[in-house]
Design a protein around this motif. Structure first.
Motif, short mmCIF file in Angstrom:
data_model
loop_
_atom_site.label_atom_id
_atom_site.label_comp_id
_atom_site.label_asym_id
_atom_site.label_seq_id
_atom_site.Cartn_x
_atom_site.Cartn_y
_atom_site.Cartn_z
N ASN B 33 10.97 -18.55 42.59
CA ASN B 33 12.34 -19.04 42.64
C ASN B 33 12.93 -18.87 44.04
N TRP B 123 18.00 -21.57 33.38
CA TRP B 123 16.62 -21.18 33.06
C TRP B 123 16.56 -20.84 31.59
N TYR B 226 9.74 -16.65 30.83
CA TYR B 226 10.72 -17.47 31.53
C TYR B 226 10.03 -18.79 31.86
N GLY B 228 10.23 -21.01 34.09
CA GLY B 228 9.83 -21.27 35.47
C GLY B 228 8.50 -20.61 35.82
N TYR B 249 18.61 -20.45 26.57
CA TYR B 249 18.85 -20.77 27.98
C TYR B 249 20.03 -19.98 28.52
N TYR B 288 13.65 -25.20 37.00
CA TYR B 288 14.91 -24.70 36.47
C TYR B 288 15.93 -25.83 36.57
#
Lengths: 412, 342
Positions: B33, B123, B226, B228, B249, B288
């Protein structure tokens, strides 16, 4: 006769003066260390202990409410004056920040108090000229939860500037409505288990370190100087590697399809992979690896100073070699075992990263929860209380060791 | 004469900071990220003449609290998780955001608008599995709990968050009612009871990087993760699958610690990170979702299918309830610790 005594007296006086000056100079030399210790050790520890019992959040802000609640029987709904006092107190809080701190404090007592306090604070009711009963009605209109006693109990309980609650909570006790101390319910009782777990993991690690470290240190002490130095470097090598790197290495080795499991399956010891990670076993393995040098070094230094003659004498007097080793040699290394054991035990009590990364939810040690309260909940009172419990138990253990250690010395 | 040279010297010293290139410190969680933010936000922002120093942290609000209390703020913009923006805002740790410097509020998802900050991205915590190892994909949270149908361990985050919600959904509670049920004593009991059912099969994870690793290593059959992180593993060629049903989320936010010395530049950075083009660019680097709804139109459908904000993926999703966890979090964390010890 007088002429003979006088000079000797003045000589003694001079000597005493010189001695005193020497002592002062020695003291002055240790002064920087004392100051350093005070600043980096005693002051933070003092602050920690104070924070564990300090409780200013409610006492500073809800002054009138605290007074209005002082005569309350803690059972029925509180007197109407308390409702009015609460609104006045909340309105007197100059900054949202302070209201937030108050809300956080009360929320750690009663879940839900955070939103209750913040919504009431934001409503900014004006009740100054209203009779108390009307103020109460207005407050209940903002949030009906003000009709429930738990929130009021939390305010009444925390109206004093100092509180035993953090410390009580950290050993699974609490004050009930009447102020008597009782055990908390099964769903809330976590910390005595965690403390016990912290000590049992540390004890297992210490025992395994002794079992592995003792023969190794003995072998090192019998080697020639050059080879012993070489081996010592091998012992110390992991000591100089970062703890995180060593933990990552253990993850690679111990995972389900890792080297250790593949070897076990290849050699036919087991058919399916053995769970070695994310449980107690993984934590103990990695901690033993990290702490082993702390065991070996004191053992080695003690063993180096043990004269070989005694064992030889025992054998020559007819003792079996093994009996001579355990009855003559091992007792002479007790100080090393005690020092190494204490060092390993006290260091393991504070372990945080290793269990966090290699253990399951039921393998976390007390430091994990100290970090949780410091960083996640931002409840520093609770974090300090847990820290204090750890500190006190460690000091108590050390005191036991001192007593035990002295007895050992007098025996030797 | 002497006085004059002195004054020149003083003026020269004072001019140095003004002459030096301005810079801001942006704090995020690093990892994939952080890299995506660098590409989409930091690099374009540096072209406007302000250097961006990236600092990583692990969400420790204590660091911000200590900085603000000591009045020595060295962080200018910080990415914080949703529970922390409310709490920090209440406790006065953050500057109020001047919304007149940002795109209009109506462009954003309602949850992204906050008095102390703006949503950085959306996310999701979802169910993930190794598609090479499972013949059929798990579809519901009841499947997650069904170790007969899908044998193997289950990865779950170490802590009560998300897990209690998933447990209730597995027990038959509709996503819309999850927080209503969980707020009651009976509901919490029910969630912990359901967790106990799965307890012998749970392998807990601590860091977001662990779940994909568990799946690839074959340590667990299904895990919470998660989204991502799973996407990043897919980009590396790992055949991992996501089940979006009943995912939770949540948003991360951009905030400014109270008393930041570079407030103007920090505001500019936040405004840029909230605009359409940059947010659309960001989704190319990590899956995301954007908080600025106008960015959705600019995103490739292929990428959109992987975002928590796409219509298909968000159909049965549940929004993480910040105020519920702000009120109940501490008590539930403690109960979780007690539960883990039993």
């Amino acid at each position: 006769m007088t002429t003979a005594v006088l000079p000797s007296l003045s000589l003694a006086g001079k000597l005493a003066r010189v001695e005193r000056r020497k002592r002062l100079r020695a003291m002055a030399l240790t002064l920087p260390l004392l100051v350093f210790l005070a600043v980096t050790f005693l002051v933070p520890l003092g602050a920690l202990l104070i924070r564990a019992v300090e409780n200013p959040e409610v006492a500073d802000t809800l002054v009138h409410t605290g007074k209005a609640l002082s005569g309350w029987d803690h059972k029925a709904t509180p007197p109407d004056e308390a409702y009015k006092a609460l609104v006045i107190d909340l309105n007197a809080i100059p900054e949202t920040a302070q209201a937030g701190v108050l809300a956080r404090r009360l929320n750690s007592e009663v879940s839900g108090a955070r939103s209750l306090i913040m919504s009431t604070y934001r409503a900014k009711l004006d009740v100054r000229d209203l009779p108390a009963a009307e103020a109460k009605a207005k407050l209940l209109e903002v949030d009906a939860r003000w009709g429930e006693t738990p929130y009021w109990l939390a305010i009444a309980k925390n109206s004093s500037r100092w509180t035993p609650d953090y410390l009580l909570t950290s050993i699974d006790l609490k004050r009930d409505v009447d102020g008597s101390i009782v055990r908390v319910g099964k769903d809330e009782a976590a910390f005595s288990d965690i403390l016990l777990r912290t000590f049992s993991i540390s004890a297992v690690v210490t025992i395994v370190c002794i079992l592995i470290g003792y023969p190794l240190a003995y072998w090192l002490s019998t080697l020639s100087e050059r080879r012993a130095n070489l081996m010592m470097i091998l012992v110390l090598l992991p000591f100089w590697t970062s703890v995180l790197v060593r933990i990552a290495a253990w993850i690679v080795l111990l995972q389900t399809n890792g080297l250790v499991n593949r070897f076990l399956m290849f050699s036919g010891v087991t058919d399916s992979p053995v769970p070695l990670l994310f449980n107690r076993l993984g934590v103990v393995i990695a901690m033993v690896h990290i702490l082993l040098p702390f065991m070996i070094l004191p053992l080695y230094s003690v063993m180096k100073s043990v004269p070989p003659n005694f064992v030889r004498a025992a054998v020559s007097l007819g003792s079996a070699p093994l009996a001579a080793f355990f009855r003559i040699y091992v007792p002479q290394t007790y100080p090393g075992i005690a020092a190494g054991g204490l060092l390993v035990f006290i260091t393991s009590i504070g372990y945080y990263v290793t269990p966090a990364l290699l253990g399951g939810a039921g393998d976390q040690m007390l430091s994990y929860y100290v970090a949780q309260y410091t960083n996640v909940e931002v409840n520093w009172g609770m974090a300090c209380a847990l820290g204090s419990v750890l500190l006190v138990t460690t000091l108590a253990l050390y005191a036991v060791y001192r007593k035990f250690g002295k007895a050992e010395l007098s025996l030797g | 004469m002497k006085m004059k040279t002195l004054m020149i010297a003083v003026a020269a010293v004072m001019a140095i900071p003004a002459m030096a290139q301005s810079q801001i410190t942006v704090v995020n969680f690093g990892g994939a990220n952080g890299a995506a933010q660098k590409k989409a936000y930091f690099e374009p922002f540096e072209k406007t003449g302000t250097k961006v120093v990236q600092v990583e942290y692990n969400g420790e609000q204590a660091k911000i609290k200590a900085m603000v209390e000591a009045k020595k703020v060295t962080w200018d913009v910080v990415e914080v998780e949703s529970p922390d923006i409310n709490r920090g805002c209440d406790e006065g740790l953050f500057e109020k955001l001047d919304w007149s410097k940002l795109p209009p509020k109506s462009d954003f998802q309602p949850a992204a608008v906050h008095e102390c900050g703006v949503g950085a991205f959306v996310w999701s915590t979802v169910m993930a599995y190794n598609a090479d190892k499972l013949k059929t994909a798990p579809v519901t949270w009841a499947d997650f709990w069904d170790v007969k149908k899908f044998p193997g361990k289950r990865g779950m985050r170490k802590g009560p968050r998300y897990n209690l919600e998933f447990a209730l959904m597995a027990d038959g509670v509709a996503p819309a009612d999850v927080y209503k049920v969980l707020a009651t004593k009976d509901g919490a009991d029910r969630a912990f009871k359901k967790m106990t059912e799965l307890k012998p099969n749970i392998q807990f994870w601590e860091a977001g990087a662990q779940p994909p690793q568990f799946l690839v290593a074959g340590d667990v059959a299904i895990t919470t993760a998660y989204n991502g992180r799973i996407d990043a593993a897919q980009r590396e060629g790992k055949n991992l699958g996501i089940t979006w049903t009943g995912g939770i989320y949540d948003l991360d936010f951009w905030v400014m610690p109270k008393g930041t010395p570079n407030k103007a530049a920090a505001e500019k950075f936040i405004a840029m990170a909230a605009s359409v083009e940059e947010q659309a660019e960001y989704t190319k680097h990590i899956s995301y979702g954007p908080t600025n709804n106008k960015a959705l139109a600019k995103i490739d459908p292929k990428i959109l299918a992987m975002l928590p904000t796409s219509p298909a993926n968000s159909k049965t999703a549940l929004q993480f309830n910040i105020s519920f966890w702000a009120d109940q979090g501490e008590a539930l964390e403690k109960r979780f610790a007690a539960w883990a010890a039993q």
